[in-house]
Design a protein around this motif. Structure first.
Motif, PDB file in Angstrom:
ATOM      1  N   ARG A  98       0.836  -1.211   0.000  1.00  0.00           N
ATOM      2  CA  ARG A  98       0.000   0.000   0.000  1.00  0.00           C
ATOM      3  C   ARG A  98       0.867   1.256   0.000  1.00  0.00           C
ATOM      4  O   ARG A  98       0.580   2.211  -0.725  1.00  0.00           O
ATOM      5  N   ALA A  99       1.911   1.269   0.791  1.00  0.00           N
ATOM      6  CA  ALA A  99       2.799   2.434   0.845  1.00  0.00           C
ATOM      7  C   ALA A  99       3.515   2.630  -0.495  1.00  0.00           C
ATOM      8  O   ALA A  99       3.644   3.761  -0.983  1.00  0.00           O
ATOM      9  N   MET A 100       3.968   1.538  -1.100  1.00  0.00           N
ATOM     10  CA  MET A 100       4.651   1.649  -2.389  1.00  0.00           C
ATOM     11  C   MET A 100       3.707   2.184  -3.464  1.00  0.00           C
ATOM     12  O   MET A 100       4.068   3.073  -4.239  1.00  0.00           O
ATOM     13  N   TYR A 101       2.483   1.656  -3.505  1.00  0.00           N
ATOM     14  CA  TYR A 101       1.539   2.115  -4.530  1.00  0.00           C
ATOM     15  C   TYR A 101       1.217   3.596  -4.349  1.00  0.00           C
ATOM     16  O   TYR A 101       1.104   4.336  -5.323  1.00  0.00           O
ATOM     17  N   LYS A 102       1.095   4.037  -3.111  1.00  0.00           N
ATOM     18  CA  LYS A 102       0.840   5.456  -2.853  1.00  0.00           C
ATOM     19  C   LYS A 102       1.992   6.302  -3.382  1.00  0.00           C
ATOM     20  O   LYS A 102       1.776   7.324  -4.038  1.00  0.00           O
ATOM     21  N   LYS A 103       3.230   5.878  -3.129  1.00  0.00           N
ATOM     22  CA  LYS A 103       4.401   6.601  -3.635  1.00  0.00           C
ATOM     23  C   LYS A 103       4.427   6.633  -5.159  1.00  0.00           C
ATOM     24  O   LYS A 103       5.010   7.544  -5.747  1.00  0.00           O
ATOM     25  N   CYS A 104       3.816   5.630  -5.781  1.00  0.00           N
ATOM     26  CA  CYS A 104       3.785   5.545  -7.251  1.00  0.00           C
ATOM     27  C   CYS A 104       2.591   6.284  -7.846  1.00  0.00           C
ATOM     28  O   CYS A 104       2.353   6.203  -9.054  1.00  0.00           O
TER      29      CYS A 104
END
Length: 178
Positions: free
Chosen positions: A140-146
């Motif tokens: 979830r954190a990675m997708y938000k950063k993307c």
């Protein structure tokens, strides 16, 4: 890093990555919500190879990760508050993104998401859609950063795993008309 369509000869390496992810989950060092023997399995990869929608990323000739990229939206996607109203052929969904746990922290997941976005643009898609287990805070954190937005959390049974809270995420590739 080299991104390409997976081949039958990649199945063993992909399955080994699935097994290492399951081992990390069982040891409490990773939280995907996946269950060994249920999802993902070798059959997950074999079915995607047959559909011709499984992709891999290689580093130094070794498969470092895989993902399924297609227009197939899960039934639970109907309950999403999507920013863009799109037909299936106008979106690209990433399923079962896996990165070998021995390579975590090297930026491979983020690079795979970048490949996914470029591939969608090349194929004329209007939006990216993806899902993950609510418990998978790393993804979830990675997708938000993307640049993805969480558009809803849907309770469902997912790929044979009951009681999942599926986080739906979207990234428009075009600006919606308002």
């Amino acid at each position: 890093m080299n991104f390409r369509k997976a081949q039958q000869s990649d199945i063993q390496q992909i399955t080994e990555i699935y097994e290492r992810i399951h081992s990390e989950e069982e040891a409490g060092r990773l939280t995907t919500g996946w269950i060994r023997g249920v999802y993902p399995t070798e059959d997950t990869a074999l079915t995607a190879i047959q559909r011709d929608d499984l992709f891999v990323v290689e580093e130094d000739g070794v498969v470092a990760g895989s993902a399924i990229l297609n227009n197939i939206q899960m039934d639970s996607y109907r309950d999403g508050s999507w920013e863009l109203a799109c037909n299936d052929e106008e979106i690209l969904v990433m399923h079962t993104l896996t990165i070998d746990p021995v390579r975590y922290g090297a930026g491979i997941g983020k690079a795979f998401v970048g490949f996914y976005e470029s591939y969608a643009i090349e194929n004329g898609c209007k939006a990216l859609r993806i899902d993950t287990n609510e418990r998978n805070t790393r993804a979830r954190a990675m997708y938000k950063k993307c640049g993805f937005t969480e558009v809803g959390i849907v309770p469902c049974d997912f790929n044979g795993i009951p009681g999942i809270h599926l986080v739906l995420l979207e990234k428009p590739l075009i600006r919606p008309l308002r």
